[in-house]
Design a protein around this motif. Structure first.
Motif, PDB file in Angstrom:
ATOM      1  N   SER A 101       0.848  -1.202   0.000  1.00  0.00           N
ATOM      2  CA  SER A 101       0.000   0.000   0.000  1.00  0.00           C
ATOM      3  C   SER A 101       0.879   1.245   0.000  1.00  0.00           C
ATOM      4  O   SER A 101       2.103   1.159   0.201  1.00  0.00           O
ATOM      5  CB  SER A 101      -0.878   0.029   1.257  1.00  0.00           C
ATOM      6  OG  SER A 101      -0.050   0.195   2.391  1.00  0.00           O
ATOM      7  N   ALA A 103       0.733   3.723   2.234  1.00  0.00           N
ATOM      8  CA  ALA A 103       1.222   4.030   3.579  1.00  0.00           C
ATOM      9  C   ALA A 103       2.473   3.197   3.885  1.00  0.00           C
ATOM     10  O   ALA A 103       3.455   3.709   4.427  1.00  0.00           O
ATOM     11  CB  ALA A 103       0.129   3.741   4.607  1.00  0.00           C
ATOM     12  N   PHE A 135      -0.711  14.646   2.428  1.00  0.00           N
ATOM     13  CA  PHE A 135      -1.329  13.395   2.883  1.00  0.00           C
ATOM     14  C   PHE A 135      -0.381  12.255   2.562  1.00  0.00           C
ATOM     15  O   PHE A 135       0.014  12.083   1.408  1.00  0.00           O
ATOM     16  CB  PHE A 135      -2.679  13.152   2.207  1.00  0.00           C
ATOM     17  CG  PHE A 135      -3.373  11.924   2.747  1.00  0.00           C
ATOM     18  CD1 PHE A 135      -4.134  11.993   3.907  1.00  0.00           C
ATOM     19  CD2 PHE A 135      -3.220  10.694   2.126  1.00  0.00           C
ATOM     20  CE1 PHE A 135      -4.737  10.848   4.438  1.00  0.00           C
ATOM     21  CE2 PHE A 135      -3.823   9.544   2.646  1.00  0.00           C
ATOM     22  CZ  PHE A 135      -4.589   9.626   3.802  1.00  0.00           C
ATOM     23  N   HIS A 136       0.000  11.488   3.583  1.00  0.00           N
ATOM     24  CA  HIS A 136       0.965  10.413   3.343  1.00  0.00           C
ATOM     25  C   HIS A 136       0.499   9.048   3.848  1.00  0.00           C
ATOM     26  O   HIS A 136       1.261   8.088   3.773  1.00  0.00           O
ATOM     27  CB  HIS A 136       2.316  10.777   3.961  1.00  0.00           C
ATOM     28  CG  HIS A 136       2.931  12.006   3.340  1.00  0.00           C
ATOM     29  ND1 HIS A 136       3.352  12.043   2.033  1.00  0.00           N
ATOM     30  CD2 HIS A 136       3.152  13.255   3.837  1.00  0.00           C
ATOM     31  CE1 HIS A 136       3.830  13.259   1.744  1.00  0.00           C
ATOM     32  NE2 HIS A 136       3.714  14.006   2.823  1.00  0.00           N
ATOM     33  N   GLY A 137      -0.721   8.948   4.384  1.00  0.00           N
ATOM     34  CA  GLY A 137      -1.223   7.631   4.773  1.00  0.00           C
ATOM     35  C   GLY A 137      -1.889   7.641   6.125  1.00  0.00           C
ATOM     36  O   GLY A 137      -1.980   8.679   6.801  1.00  0.00           O
ATOM     37  N   GLU A 188       4.682  15.638  -1.947  1.00  0.00           N
ATOM     38  CA  GLU A 188       3.912  15.207  -3.120  1.00  0.00           C
ATOM     39  C   GLU A 188       4.049  16.371  -4.095  1.00  0.00           C
ATOM     40  O   GLU A 188       3.706  17.501  -3.732  1.00  0.00           O
ATOM     41  CB  GLU A 188       2.425  15.082  -2.795  1.00  0.00           C
ATOM     42  CG  GLU A 188       2.006  14.112  -1.743  1.00  0.00           C
ATOM     43  CD  GLU A 188       0.663  14.563  -1.126  1.00  0.00           C
ATOM     44  OE1 GLU A 188      -0.395  14.228  -1.660  1.00  0.00           O
ATOM     45  OE2 GLU A 188       0.695  15.262  -0.094  1.00  0.00           O
ATOM     46  N   GLU A 193      -4.879  14.394  -1.880  1.00  0.00           N
ATOM     47  CA  GLU A 193      -5.960  14.502  -0.894  1.00  0.00           C
ATOM     48  C   GLU A 193      -6.047  15.934  -0.357  1.00  0.00           C
ATOM     49  O   GLU A 193      -7.096  16.367   0.091  1.00  0.00           O
ATOM     50  CB  GLU A 193      -5.724  13.530   0.275  1.00  0.00           C
ATOM     51  CG  GLU A 193      -5.613  12.068  -0.129  1.00  0.00           C
ATOM     52  CD  GLU A 193      -6.796  11.571  -0.918  1.00  0.00           C
ATOM     53  OE1 GLU A 193      -7.936  11.733  -0.454  1.00  0.00           O
ATOM     54  OE2 GLU A 193      -6.588  11.017  -2.022  1.00  0.00           O
ATOM     55  N   ASP A 221       6.711  11.383  -2.646  1.00  0.00           N
ATOM     56  CA  ASP A 221       5.564  10.488  -2.441  1.00  0.00           C
ATOM     57  C   ASP A 221       4.765  10.490  -3.742  1.00  0.00           C
ATOM     58  O   ASP A 221       4.040  11.431  -4.053  1.00  0.00           O
ATOM     59  CB  ASP A 221       4.715  10.982  -1.266  1.00  0.00           C
ATOM     60  CG  ASP A 221       3.456  10.132  -1.057  1.00  0.00           C
ATOM     61  OD1 ASP A 221       3.072   9.390  -1.974  1.00  0.00           O
ATOM     62  OD2 ASP A 221       2.853  10.235   0.033  1.00  0.00           O
ATOM     63  N   VAL A 223       2.567   8.156  -4.561  1.00  0.00           N
ATOM     64  CA  VAL A 223       1.502   7.164  -4.398  1.00  0.00           C
ATOM     65  C   VAL A 223       0.334   7.487  -5.334  1.00  0.00           C
ATOM     66  O   VAL A 223      -0.167   6.625  -6.053  1.00  0.00           O
ATOM     67  CB  VAL A 223       1.041   7.092  -2.919  1.00  0.00           C
ATOM     68  CG1 VAL A 223      -0.216   6.248  -2.774  1.00  0.00           C
ATOM     69  CG2 VAL A 223       2.168   6.511  -2.057  1.00  0.00           C
ATOM     70  N   GLN A 224      -0.067   8.744  -5.342  1.00  0.00           N
ATOM     71  CA  GLN A 224      -1.206   9.134  -6.190  1.00  0.00           C
ATOM     72  C   GLN A 224      -0.763   9.671  -7.549  1.00  0.00           C
ATOM     73  O   GLN A 224      -1.424   9.473  -8.560  1.00  0.00           O
ATOM     74  CB  GLN A 224      -2.046  10.185  -5.449  1.00  0.00           C
ATOM     75  CG  GLN A 224      -3.342  10.481  -6.128  1.00  0.00           C
ATOM     76  CD  GLN A 224      -4.370  11.163  -5.228  1.00  0.00           C
ATOM     77  OE1 GLN A 224      -5.190  11.905  -5.709  1.00  0.00           O
ATOM     78  NE2 GLN A 224      -4.365  10.934  -3.932  1.00  0.00           N
TER      79      GLN A 224
HETATM   80  C1  LIG Z   1       0.007  10.885  -1.666  1.00  0.00           C
HETATM   81  C2  LIG Z   1      -0.503   9.702  -0.911  1.00  0.00           C
HETATM   82  N1  LIG Z   1       0.335   9.033  -0.101  1.00  0.00           N
HETATM   83  C3  LIG Z   1      -0.066   7.957   0.591  1.00  0.00           C
HETATM   84  C4  LIG Z   1      -1.364   7.499   0.506  1.00  0.00           C
HETATM   85  C5  LIG Z   1      -1.797   6.283   1.285  1.00  0.00           C
HETATM   86  O1  LIG Z   1      -1.970   5.212   0.419  1.00  0.00           O
HETATM   87  P1  LIG Z   1      -2.744   3.886   0.900  1.00  0.00           P
HETATM   88  O2  LIG Z   1      -4.172   4.276   1.091  1.00  0.00           O
HETATM   89  O3  LIG Z   1      -2.542   2.918  -0.234  1.00  0.00           O
HETATM   90  O4  LIG Z   1      -2.089   3.438   2.154  1.00  0.00           O
HETATM   91  C6  LIG Z   1      -2.271   8.165  -0.335  1.00  0.00           C
HETATM   92  C7  LIG Z   1      -3.662   7.709  -0.424  1.00  0.00           C
HETATM   93  O5  LIG Z   1      -4.535   8.398  -0.880  1.00  0.00           O
HETATM   94  C8  LIG Z   1      -1.824   9.295  -1.061  1.00  0.00           C
HETATM   95  O6  LIG Z   1      -2.650   9.968  -1.865  1.00  0.00           O
END
Ligand SMILES: Cc1ncc(COP(=O)(O)O)c(C=O)c1O
Length: 392
Positions: A101, A103, A135-137, A188, A193, A221, A223-224
């Motif tokens: 994931s 996070a 937002f990081h988790g 990010e 978020e 980061d 992730v998104q």
């Molecule tokens: C930039 C960012 N980092 C981390 C996360 C957390 O990811 P996860 O929900 O897969 O743990 C998100 C989730 O929206 C995110 O947008």
């Protein structure tokens, strides 16, 4: 009991679901329990990178699932090793740690940064700086990294050693680092978020230079923003920087749970045996899915992401009820005159699924969304924003 009642009775009440039970789909179309079809402008929050049940992706997943669905990290598996090679070749990063994931990918990035700084400078240098609004988790450590107090309430004490500063304010970071305790800065490039807010290029550049000068690791980061979402393989590539650590998840495996933390030159050897681990991380089915996704994100796909983005921007520009659109590629946030929640609800009723981000209507469609479906969705969004009835 029907699905909604079962869900309400047995699932912890952390989600405020829309009144839609997703049953099946194909590409960018989702079908609910009543057979109603929706155009999916959210792709499961940026996850189904090539839509639902994409043929190529499905073939890669079923092929791997039919021979080896899991082996654990006690053994070598080919998809995991090949995916790591592919990611490193495409980014210039040196090593990868796989998790499940976003996070977890960030947790690993934080551990790597702390280990790097403490090995080199001692225990005091452990602080991670993040941006206000980030937002990081949702784990206790990634919540501590998240620069939004509303997520912290009720869960204190969070992991210590995190500070935040405002985007655009490198001076604030310098002040926070006056004792030289900062190990890493995590950003990010486009806050998702936090409201689909791209960072200023000049700020990212200045931050990057400060980090290099002070041997502070820069963690992106992704992730998104990663995996083609912004029209580049990773969004940092739009900003002319090379982070020391890149975390990603969401679209990486196109709909299966997978996170990855990529380590650059400075910290490629920071972890030794036993420093980190994951039972499912690098699972062969998820890795096979991710190989399919990452190998398809080529120049042609990235330019089609940019073309679709330009289409959305020009279609929405100056439209009635729309104040503006922020973001990059197919990660866009629409500022609406009407309440965003109401717009999203009405779009859903009219067969278009959108997301929210703070007070914006957020769009994260599949990277390969069909042009005709995209047009239809954008027309619906436009009409809903304008408060107009849609003619059949
Ligand atoms: C930039 C960012 N980092 C981390 C996360 C957390 O990811 P996860 O929900 O897969 O743990 C998100 C989730 O929206 C995110 O947008």
């Amino acid at each position: 009991m029907n699905i909604k009642e079962l869900d309400k009775k047995y699932i912890a009440s952390t989600y405020n679901r829309f009144p839609v039970t997703a049953v099946s789909g194909k590409g960018s179309l989702i079908t609910d329990e009543n057979g109603k079809q929706y155009i999916d402008m959210g792709s499961g929050i940026g996850v189904t990178a090539f839509g639902i049940a994409d043929e190529e992706w499905l073939a890669a997943v079923t092929k791997q699932a039919s021979v080896l669905q899991h082996a654990s990290n006690l053994y070598y598996t080919e998809p995991c090793a090949r995916l790591a090679e592919l990611l490193c070749e495409k980014t210039g990063m040196k090593k990868v740690f796989f998790s499940n994931s976003g996070a977890e990918a960030n947790e690993c990035a934080i551990k790597a940064a702390r280990k790097y700084a403490q090995d080199k400078y001692g225990e005091q240098r452990h602080v991670i700086a993040t941006l206000a609004g980030s937002f990081h988790g949702r784990t206790l450590t990634t919540l501590a990294a998240t620069g939004q107090d509303k997520f912290h309430k009720l869960f204190t004490p969070l992991t210590g050693g995190f500070v935040s500063f405002r985007a655009g304010q490198v001076e604030e970071l310098k002040e926070l680092n006056k004792n030289g305790d900062i190990a890493a800065v995590m950003i990010e490039c486009i806050q998702g978020e936090g409201g689909v807010i791209p960072l200023e290029k000049a700020f990212v550049k200045e931050l990057y230079e400060y980090c290099i000068e002070n041997d502070i690791l820069l963690i992106a980061d992704e992730v998104q923003t990663g995996n083609g979402r912004t029209g580049a393989l990773y969004s940092y590539m739009n900003f002319g920087i090379v982070p020391d650590i890149v975390s990603t998840a969401k679209g990486l495996a196109g709909g299966l749970p997978m996170g990855a933390t990529m380590l650059g030159e400075k910290c490629e050897n920071v972890f030794s045996f036993g420093d980190h681990g994951s039972t499912f991380g690098g699972n062969p089915v998820c890795a096979a899915a991710a190989i399919n996704v990452i190998s398809r994100i080529d120049e042609e796909l990235l330019s089609s992401v940019k073309r679709k983005s330009e289409y959305i921007l020009s279609a929405l520009k100056g439209a009635k009820g729309i104040k503006g659109v922020d973001g990059m590629g197919l990660m866009l946030g629409i500022r609406t005159e009407r309440d965003a929640g109401e717009v999203i609800k009405e779009c859903m009723e009219k067969g278009v699924l959108c997301l929210s981000a703070k007070d914006k209507v957020r769009l994260l469609p599949a990277l390969n969304i069909d042009d005709a479906l995209l047009k239809k969705a954008i027309e619906t969004i436009k009409q809903v924003c304008a408060g107009e009835e849609i003619s059949a």
